[in-house]
Scaffold this motif. Structure first.
Motif, PDB file in Angstrom:
ATOM      1  N   GLY A  43       2.530  -4.382   7.617  1.00  0.00           N
ATOM      2  CA  GLY A  43       1.395  -3.467   7.545  1.00  0.00           C
ATOM      3  C   GLY A  43       1.555  -2.184   8.340  1.00  0.00           C
ATOM      4  N   ALA A  44       2.714  -1.969   8.980  1.00  0.00           N
ATOM      5  CA  ALA A  44       2.949  -0.720   9.718  1.00  0.00           C
ATOM      6  C   ALA A  44       3.176   0.419   8.726  1.00  0.00           C
ATOM      7  N   ALA A  45       2.412   1.490   8.890  1.00  0.00           N
ATOM      8  CA  ALA A  45       2.529   2.637   7.989  1.00  0.00           C
ATOM      9  C   ALA A  45       3.737   3.491   8.356  1.00  0.00           C
ATOM     10  N   PHE A  46       4.390   4.037   7.326  1.00  0.00           N
ATOM     11  CA  PHE A  46       5.498   4.971   7.531  1.00  0.00           C
ATOM     12  C   PHE A  46       5.522   5.923   6.341  1.00  0.00           C
ATOM     13  N   ALA A  47       6.195   7.030   6.517  1.00  0.00           N
ATOM     14  CA  ALA A  47       6.299   8.020   5.444  1.00  0.00           C
ATOM     15  C   ALA A  47       7.763   8.358   5.221  1.00  0.00           C
ATOM     16  N   VAL A  48       8.068   8.797   4.018  1.00  0.00           N
ATOM     17  CA  VAL A  48       9.416   9.274   3.692  1.00  0.00           C
ATOM     18  C   VAL A  48       9.305  10.685   3.149  1.00  0.00           C
ATOM     19  N   TRP A  49      10.335  11.465   3.384  1.00  0.00           N
ATOM     20  CA  TRP A  49      10.387  12.860   2.977  1.00  0.00           C
ATOM     21  C   TRP A  49      11.638  13.100   2.159  1.00  0.00           C
ATOM     22  N   GLU A  50      11.487  13.839   1.068  1.00  0.00           N
ATOM     23  CA  GLU A  50      12.620  14.274   0.265  1.00  0.00           C
ATOM     24  C   GLU A  50      12.496  15.780   0.114  1.00  0.00           C
ATOM     25  N   MET A  84       0.841  -1.169   0.000  1.00  0.00           N
ATOM     26  CA  MET A  84       0.000   0.000   0.000  1.00  0.00           C
ATOM     27  C   MET A  84       0.883   1.228   0.000  1.00  0.00           C
ATOM     28  N   GLY A  85       0.475   2.262  -0.721  1.00  0.00           N
ATOM     29  CA  GLY A  85       1.250   3.482  -0.732  1.00  0.00           C
ATOM     30  C   GLY A  85       0.495   4.634  -1.359  1.00  0.00           C
ATOM     31  N   VAL A  86       0.961   5.831  -1.044  1.00  0.00           N
ATOM     32  CA  VAL A  86       0.434   7.063  -1.615  1.00  0.00           C
ATOM     33  C   VAL A  86       1.621   7.938  -1.948  1.00  0.00           C
ATOM     34  N   GLY A  87       1.617   8.485  -3.153  1.00  0.00           N
ATOM     35  CA  GLY A  87       2.653   9.445  -3.515  1.00  0.00           C
ATOM     36  C   GLY A  87       3.694   8.853  -4.412  1.00  0.00           C
ATOM     37  N   PRO A  88       4.705   9.666  -4.639  1.00  0.00           N
ATOM     38  CA  PRO A  88       5.041  10.873  -3.905  1.00  0.00           C
ATOM     39  C   PRO A  88       4.101  12.041  -4.226  1.00  0.00           C
ATOM     40  N   VAL A  89       3.892  12.862  -3.193  1.00  0.00           N
ATOM     41  CA  VAL A  89       3.041  14.037  -3.291  1.00  0.00           C
ATOM     42  C   VAL A  89       3.923  15.258  -3.062  1.00  0.00           C
ATOM     43  N   ALA A  90       3.796  16.251  -3.929  1.00  0.00           N
ATOM     44  CA  ALA A  90       4.615  17.459  -3.814  1.00  0.00           C
ATOM     45  C   ALA A  90       4.071  18.381  -2.736  1.00  0.00           C
ATOM     46  N   PHE A  91       4.990  18.987  -1.983  1.00  0.00           N
ATOM     47  CA  PHE A  91       4.678  20.005  -0.987  1.00  0.00           C
ATOM     48  C   PHE A  91       5.565  21.216  -1.282  1.00  0.00           C
ATOM     49  N   PRO A  92       5.258  21.937  -2.398  1.00  0.00           N
ATOM     50  CA  PRO A  92       6.105  23.058  -2.799  1.00  0.00           C
ATOM     51  C   PRO A  92       6.115  24.151  -1.734  1.00  0.00           C
ATOM     52  N   PRO A  93       7.185  24.844  -1.530  1.00  0.00           N
ATOM     53  CA  PRO A  93       8.493  24.697  -2.180  1.00  0.00           C
ATOM     54  C   PRO A  93       9.441  23.818  -1.386  1.00  0.00           C
ATOM     55  N   ARG A  94       8.982  23.147  -0.370  1.00  0.00           N
ATOM     56  CA  ARG A  94       9.866  22.432   0.548  1.00  0.00           C
ATOM     57  C   ARG A  94      10.324  21.056   0.044  1.00  0.00           C
ATOM     58  N   GLY A  95       9.442  20.264  -0.612  1.00  0.00           N
ATOM     59  CA  GLY A  95       9.839  18.930  -1.032  1.00  0.00           C
ATOM     60  C   GLY A  95       8.653  18.066  -1.388  1.00  0.00           C
ATOM     61  N   ARG A  96       8.811  16.772  -1.170  1.00  0.00           N
ATOM     62  CA  ARG A  96       7.720  15.847  -1.445  1.00  0.00           C
ATOM     63  C   ARG A  96       7.778  14.683  -0.466  1.00  0.00           C
TER      64      ARG A  96
END
Length: 186
Positions: free
Chosen positions: A22-29, A1-13
């Motif tokens: 099944g443990a959810a986690f997120a990554v940031w770039e 399961m996953g969502v993204g990557p989703v942009a969060f301008p101007p900081r990253g995605r």
């Protein structure tokens, strides 16, 4: 399961995913807040994974996130007392725990998950604020009554936000305030 990557301008995605249990986690770039440090001010004080097999989870996350690959911006990985401990520049920031979990449980505290801990100066006031804003105290704590945490005491309460996300409120103890030894042990 996953969502993204989703942009969060101007900081990253960012992207949201789940591990094999099944443990959810997120990554940031992208750009990070340079003053952000685990355990300071409003930043999480501690991260903890509850999963069936901590070693297997460490292998998964190590491959996905590059833990222990020698990168100076990465985490150091050690195995202590049947747990996997992650350190950043010698400071323990996360722990992966093996234990009883049920991936399909209707009770979120029994599912594999990351638990985020926040330090608060006043546990009663913080707990009241959670309830006032639509959250609730979780009976039975982190493991939902299956077993009490090893260090359960009056300095901690597990709560859920209005959408069901679990997190823990901790009052710092003298041990939390003690300086790290040169070997990085807590």
């Amino acid at each position: 399961m996953g969502v993204g990557p989703v942009a969060f301008p101007p900081r990253g995605r960012a992207a949201l995913a789940t591990d094999r249990e099944g443990a959810a986690f997120a990554v940031w770039e992208g750009r990070r807040i340079s003053r952000w440090r685990v355990g300071e001010r409003t930043a999480p004080a501690w991260l903890e994974l509850h999963t069936r097999d901590a070693f297997d989870a460490a292998v998964f996350y190590g491959g996905v996130l590059g833990w222990g690959d020698g990168n100076p911006s990465g985490c150091e990985v050690s195995y202590e007392s049947d747990q996997v401990v992650l350190r950043w520049h010698g400071e323990a920031v996360a722990r992966l725990n093996s234990g009883p979990v049920e991936s399909a449980s209707p009770r979120p505290q029994l599912r594999p998950r990351w638990l985020v801990r926040f330090r608060v100066p006043d546990l009663e006031a913080a707990t009241a604020a959670v309830v006032k804003h639509g959250g609730a105290v979780v009976p039975g704590g982190e493991w939902g009554g299956v077993r009490a945490p090893k260090d359960a005491d009056e300095h901690r309460v597990v709560v859920r936000d209005p959408d069901g996300a679990l997190f823990t409120l901790d009052v710092p103890t003298e041990e939390d305030e003690a300086p790290q030894d040169p070997g990085g042990h807590v």
